[in-house]
Motif scaffolding. Sequence first.
Motif, PDB file in Angstrom:
ATOM      1  N   VAL A   1      50.133  78.011  52.815  1.00 15.04           N
ATOM      2  CA  VAL A   1      49.981  79.432  53.110  1.00 15.04           C
ATOM      3  C   VAL A   1      51.047  80.146  52.288  1.00 15.04           C
ATOM      4  CG1 VAL A   1      49.858  81.202  54.893  1.00 15.04           C
ATOM      5  CG2 VAL A   1      49.193  78.864  55.424  1.00 15.04           C
ATOM      6  N   ASP A   2      50.728  80.385  51.047  1.00 12.30           N
ATOM      7  CA  ASP A   2      51.675  81.001  50.126  1.00 12.30           C
ATOM      8  C   ASP A   2      50.960  82.073  49.310  1.00 12.30           C
ATOM      9  OD1 ASP A   2      50.127  79.525  48.360  1.00 12.30           O
ATOM     10  OD2 ASP A   2      51.650  77.994  48.034  1.00 12.30           O
TER      11      ASP A   2
ATOM     12  N   ALA B   1      44.178  76.860  48.406  1.00 10.26           N
ATOM     13  CA  ALA B   1      45.217  76.574  49.392  1.00 10.26           C
ATOM     14  C   ALA B   1      45.564  75.096  49.494  1.00 10.26           C
ATOM     15  CB  ALA B   1      44.774  77.084  50.767  1.00 10.26           C
ATOM     16  N   ALA B   2      44.905  74.250  48.731  1.00 18.38           N
ATOM     17  CA  ALA B   2      45.117  72.804  48.849  1.00 18.38           C
ATOM     18  C   ALA B   2      46.511  72.431  48.368  1.00 18.38           C
ATOM     19  CB  ALA B   2      44.056  72.057  48.043  1.00 18.38           C
TER      20      ALA B   2
ATOM     21  N   THR C   1      54.349  82.626  44.530  1.00 19.99           N
ATOM     22  CA  THR C   1      55.151  81.651  45.267  1.00 19.99           C
ATOM     23  C   THR C   1      54.311  80.428  45.607  1.00 19.99           C
ATOM     24  OG1 THR C   1      54.582  82.715  47.365  1.00 19.99           O
ATOM     25  CG2 THR C   1      56.603  83.437  46.296  1.00 19.99           C
ATOM     26  N   PHE C   2      54.993  79.287  45.738  1.00 21.93           N
ATOM     27  CA  PHE C   2      54.335  78.037  46.082  1.00 21.93           C
ATOM     28  C   PHE C   2      54.955  77.452  47.348  1.00 21.93           C
ATOM     29  CE2 PHE C   2      53.616  78.196  41.496  1.00 21.93           C
ATOM     30  CZ  PHE C   2      52.266  77.930  41.432  1.00 21.93           C
TER      31      PHE C   2
ATOM     32  N   LEU D   1      58.899  88.460  49.419  1.00 25.29           N
ATOM     33  CA  LEU D   1      57.922  87.492  48.928  1.00 25.29           C
ATOM     34  C   LEU D   1      57.029  87.014  50.057  1.00 25.29           C
ATOM     35  CD1 LEU D   1      60.167  85.230  46.681  1.00 25.29           C
ATOM     36  CD2 LEU D   1      58.740  87.139  45.986  1.00 25.29           C
ATOM     37  N   VAL D   2      55.844  86.581  49.681  1.00 25.76           N
ATOM     38  CA  VAL D   2      54.968  85.941  50.647  1.00 25.76           C
ATOM     39  C   VAL D   2      55.588  84.611  51.041  1.00 25.76           C
ATOM     40  CG1 VAL D   2      52.646  85.069  51.041  1.00 25.76           C
ATOM     41  CG2 VAL D   2      53.004  87.069  49.611  1.00 25.76           C
ATOM     42  N   GLY D   3      55.383  84.212  52.277  1.00 25.53           N
ATOM     43  CA  GLY D   3      55.949  82.963  52.760  1.00 25.53           C
ATOM     44  C   GLY D   3      55.460  81.752  51.989  1.00 25.53           C
ATOM     45  N   THR D   4      56.181  80.663  52.118  1.00 29.27           N
ATOM     46  CA  THR D   4      55.851  79.425  51.416  1.00 29.27           C
ATOM     47  C   THR D   4      55.713  78.285  52.411  1.00 29.27           C
ATOM     48  OG1 THR D   4      58.212  79.030  51.014  1.00 29.27           O
ATOM     49  CG2 THR D   4      56.976  80.158  49.297  1.00 29.27           C
TER      50      THR D   4
END
Length: 590
Positions: free
Chosen positions: A166-167, A218-219, A587-588, A153-156
């Motif tokens: 940054v997700d 990205a907020a 992902t959040f 997964l992309v990082g959270t």
Amino acid sequence: MTSLLAHPVLAQTGAQIVDFPWAAISPELVLFGVGILALLLDTAGVTPTGRNNRNRLQASFVAGGVILACCGAAYWQNASTTGSNVPLLAGIVAVGAVVQFGLTAWLKDTPRRLGAVITFLGFAAALGVTIWQWQTYAGQLVAVSGGQDAVALVGTDSLLAGMAAVDGVALFTRFSVCLAGMITIPIGFAYMEERQIHRGEYYPLLLFAATGMTLLAAANDLILVFIAVEILSLALYVMAGLAKRDLNSQESAMKYFLLGAFSSALLLYGIALCYGVAGSTNIPEVGRALASLTAPDGLTVVALVMLLVGFAFKTALVPFHFWTPDVYQGAPTPVTGFMAAATKAAAFAAFVRVFVGALAPLQWIWAPVIIGVAVVTMIGGAVLAIVQTDVKRILAYSAVAHAGYVAIGLVSISPLGADGTRAAGRESVGAILLYLLVYTFMSVGSFGVVAFFERRLKKSVTLDDLRGLGRRYPQPAMALGLFLISLAGIPGTAGFTAKFAIFRAGIDAGQLLLVIVGVVSSVIAAFFYLRIIASMFVEDETATSLAIADPPRSDAAMLGIGLAAVAVVVLGVLPGALVSLAQQAGTFAG
């Protein structure tokens, strides 16, 4: 990321310099910086004939010198930092400054072309930085399906004191916005030249609007949400009224400004009430504060309603869609395409983040409301499009219906944990992101073909104007037909892949009735899509249309349309990689 580095010169006084996590908002910095550069070069002083561009060259060298000086200072300050990426980033920016010198010297006599090239490179650079972010923050293994499988997964991460995320949602939405901008530039260049409304500020405004959109995605704080909304809205207000001698364009800009200001006020009021309830504007913190409440009070419900109405305006959900057909019809067509695609992607990203993150404990309140809104939006958008004769208004109501389809994914999301490990939630978020990216290609491409026909007709395109154009202009007409059947969700196109993903997410979440409504809406929408195709290829061209001269050939515009068409075909035939990527992006942060 939040550590403090003592500066060697200031160490004696005890002063410290914050190690600012620039990487968190690096795409926004690229877009904004290139926008300032494009604006500087445009205002550097040009004669009406385009000659004597000494001021432009001077401005270019000053801007490039400043960039190189900043790179040198950053390199010197961080030279001793272990594992720092600053030397590499400084080198990349220095190469960019050299490229800027060369472009300015080469295209000094064609300022509009210079602005278009620099803007395109700015979007490409922001896309490259986003890919770098994806690789940097990837690599987390999360067990799913009862521990049987594991997916990367992309990082959270959340940086800037938890303000920016940054997700996966932020990074994937940046892809959509940057790609929309890159396709819009060649389409808009030919259109603006033909209509004689090609103004230098068009390109900086396009970059500033994209800056707000990517920042909105990205907020991770409600205050940053509002700031990003205002950044993108102010730029779009001006872009909608670029055709100053066209009353329809001025009307669209005024309506967009008035209704946009109204929706922003509601959104800000909802943020203020949310802060009053939770004591914080950080989205994860608000979610935790609301989860601790035994029962929501009146203030909490009012905050929820205000936020819902504010986001419904931005995403054009019925009954808050009234601005959409008039603004889409009156604005310059390339601006309309960019607005319809990129704004929807960014607004829905924030919509999902706020309601699944901050307002997840109140899902039992807002989910039924959004279900009702989605039903009315899907049916209302499709039915209202049938009675339209202007092609841009048809596509505007089509955009309303597609907002309803995306809402199916929103109500299908169960509240995610802090690490985003709930598979059902990830799949629904991934379906939304996939749909918004595919819609980007379909929307920008279809409005791009309409812009091509508007250049020929010198007016807004109606169904009668399209009669027989498929035989005279087979390439753009076939491209428009491809985009329309993809919007209808015909198998073999990217639109089918996106709708299938959304409907499957709805079925998995138990929203079978909502999916049935979506299928009915798609059938109704297929009627007016096929009616446009029939007008181009089945009916005969009118005598008035035959007497109109052909537009000048524009390879740039056809390049943008062709890129969108190729994406629609490829993502429809081979969707596996993109579907997997979208699911990884669900992902959040926080």
